[in-house]
Design an enzyme around this catalytic site. Structure first.
Site, PDB file in Angstrom:
ATOM      1  N   MET A 165      -4.321   5.163  -1.214  1.00 43.86           N
ATOM      2  CA  MET A 165      -4.752   5.143   0.192  1.00 43.86           C
ATOM      3  C   MET A 165      -4.924   3.699   0.658  1.00 43.86           C
ATOM      4  O   MET A 165      -5.134   2.797  -0.141  1.00 43.86           O
ATOM      5  CB  MET A 165      -6.095   5.848   0.337  1.00 43.86           C
TER       6      MET A 165
ATOM      7  N   HIS B  52      -7.226   0.724  -8.754  1.00 42.51           N
ATOM      8  CA  HIS B  52      -8.552   0.985  -8.188  1.00 42.51           C
ATOM      9  C   HIS B  52      -9.187   2.130  -8.965  1.00 42.51           C
ATOM     10  O   HIS B  52      -8.618   3.229  -9.016  1.00 42.51           O
ATOM     11  CB  HIS B  52      -8.454   1.387  -6.707  1.00 42.51           C
TER      12      HIS B  52
ATOM     13  N   SER C  82      -3.531   3.012  -6.890  1.00 43.21           N
ATOM     14  CA  SER C  82      -4.839   3.546  -6.494  1.00 43.21           C
ATOM     15  C   SER C  82      -4.858   5.063  -6.725  1.00 43.21           C
ATOM     16  O   SER C  82      -4.419   5.519  -7.777  1.00 43.21           O
ATOM     17  CB  SER C  82      -5.128   3.160  -5.040  1.00 43.21           C
ATOM     18  N   THR C  83      -5.303   5.835  -5.736  1.00 41.98           N
ATOM     19  CA  THR C  83      -5.450   7.283  -5.934  1.00 41.98           C
ATOM     20  C   THR C  83      -4.128   7.906  -6.387  1.00 41.98           C
ATOM     21  O   THR C  83      -3.102   7.721  -5.753  1.00 41.98           O
ATOM     22  CB  THR C  83      -5.909   7.940  -4.620  1.00 41.98           C
TER      23      THR C  83
ATOM     24  N   ASP D   6      -4.091  -1.919   0.704  1.00 42.43           N
ATOM     25  CA  ASP D   6      -4.152  -2.973  -0.298  1.00 42.43           C
ATOM     26  C   ASP D   6      -2.794  -3.097  -0.985  1.00 42.43           C
ATOM     27  O   ASP D   6      -2.154  -2.100  -1.301  1.00 42.43           O
ATOM     28  CB  ASP D   6      -5.249  -2.655  -1.318  1.00 42.43           C
TER      29      ASP D   6
END
Lengths: 125, 208
Positions: B148, B57, B31-32, B151
């Site tokens: 973050m 993501h 993700s991030t 997930d």
């Protein structure tokens, strides 16, 4: 080559630091002192890398991102969080999908330039 | 009627691919801060005897540029996963935005709409939890990178339960340690590693 950067931070010293640091590497830096000012710049056509603080009075970073999505300003922009919070907590509620990178203050200009270069590459590629 | 032996090569390859599937699977959730780390890992990987499926993501408009960026740094072909696409060894597949990406029989992709899971779509948990217990000799690796939220934690636990090998990115190298931390808290992470070590461990596991 798009080298536009927007720094969104209520702290004037951070805006000044980022502007000075990135300008010397050839970036065109615009500064917004609030989430509302960020939305105004996007409304005016800004496209590039957005460096977004999380904790700001009135419209915080996450709320600003939600407004960016609601107003369909996201496309053509890369959002990176630039924050003093090591841990962003659990307030993002999926908005992390729209945050490409996360830079923690204090930061060195070299590291900031490196991160912005990589973010810019996604807009270029 | 055309027999398989006399079918065009492309059709025979497609049939063989559907039947055989990949030799092994590497599932990466990110993700991030993930695109930078994915680039770093992909640049270190040789062509693998495995399919690599990445769930990152990201906003939809980034999909093509992330594929191009990863492809320019990777010695394996990189593509956006398509519905009903069979997975092949030596290929990297990126789950597209706004759809969940499941694996069927560990060998092909199905893209499905549905509610967000953990506030996100595609959800890493959905992909990893679609893994079935593999046949002996078929290795599955589950890897959670920077991001973050939580997930991927339940997904990694499932990969472990299916006999897979699990890795979380080290805290020191994460832009955000949220997802790897949640994965570690499940007690199902075999190793916490820096990105170069993750690449090395993938190679060691699949090519040694």
């Amino acid at each position: 080559m798009s080298r536009n950067v927007m720094i969104v931070d209520d702290d004037a010293s951070i805006r000044k630091l980022v502007r000075a640091g990135l300008t010397q590497y050839g970036y065109h830096v615009q500064a917004a002192e609030s989430g509302a000012a960020c939305l105004d710049l996007l409304q005016s056509g800004f496209r590039g890398v957005i460096l977004m603080d999380i904790q700001m009075p009135d419209l915080g970073g996450w709320a600003t991102i939600r407004s960016i999505l609601d107003r369909q300003f996201l496309e053509g922009n890369i959002i990176c969080m630039l924050t003093g919070m090591n841990d962003p907590g659990s307030d993002s509620e999926g908005l992390e999908t729209y945050v490409t990178d996360y830079i923690v203050k204090p930061f060195g200009i070299g590291e900031l330039v490196h991160r912005v270069e990589q973010a810019t590459a996604f807009l270029e590629n | 009627m055309t027999s398989p032996a006399s079918a065009p090569t492309s059709v025979r390859n497609a049939i063989a691919s559907l039947t055989a599937g990949p030799s092994h699977l590497v599932l990466i959730g990110s993700s991030t801060g993930g695109p930078r780390v994915l680039n770093e890992i992909m640049a270190l990987l040789p062509p693998l005897p495995a399919a690599v499926l990445v769930v990152q993501h990201m906003p939809r408009f980034i999909n093509p540029s992330l594929v191009r960026t990863l492809a320019s740094n990777c010695r394996m072909p990189v593509c956006l996963a398509q519905d009903q696409q069979p997975l092949e060894d030596g290929h990297v597949y990126l789950a597209p935005s706004d759809l969940h990406c499941r694996l069927v029989h560990n060998c092909h992709v199905t893209l499905v709409d549905g509610p967000r899971i953990n506030f996100v779509k595609p959800s890493i948990d959905v992909t990893m939890q679609s893994i079935r217990r593999p046949a002996p000799g078929f290795r599955v690796m589950g890897i959670i990178l920077t991001g973050m939220g939580k997930d991927g934690a339940a997904g990694l636990r499932h990969v472990k339960a299916m006999g897979g090998f699990t890795i979380a990115q080290s805290e020191a190298t994460c832009a955000v340690y949220g997802m790897p931390r949640e994965a570690v808290l499940t007690g199902c992470v075999d190793h916490q590693l820096d990105p170069p070590q993750i690449a090395h461990r993938i190679i060691q596991s699949l090519l040694a």
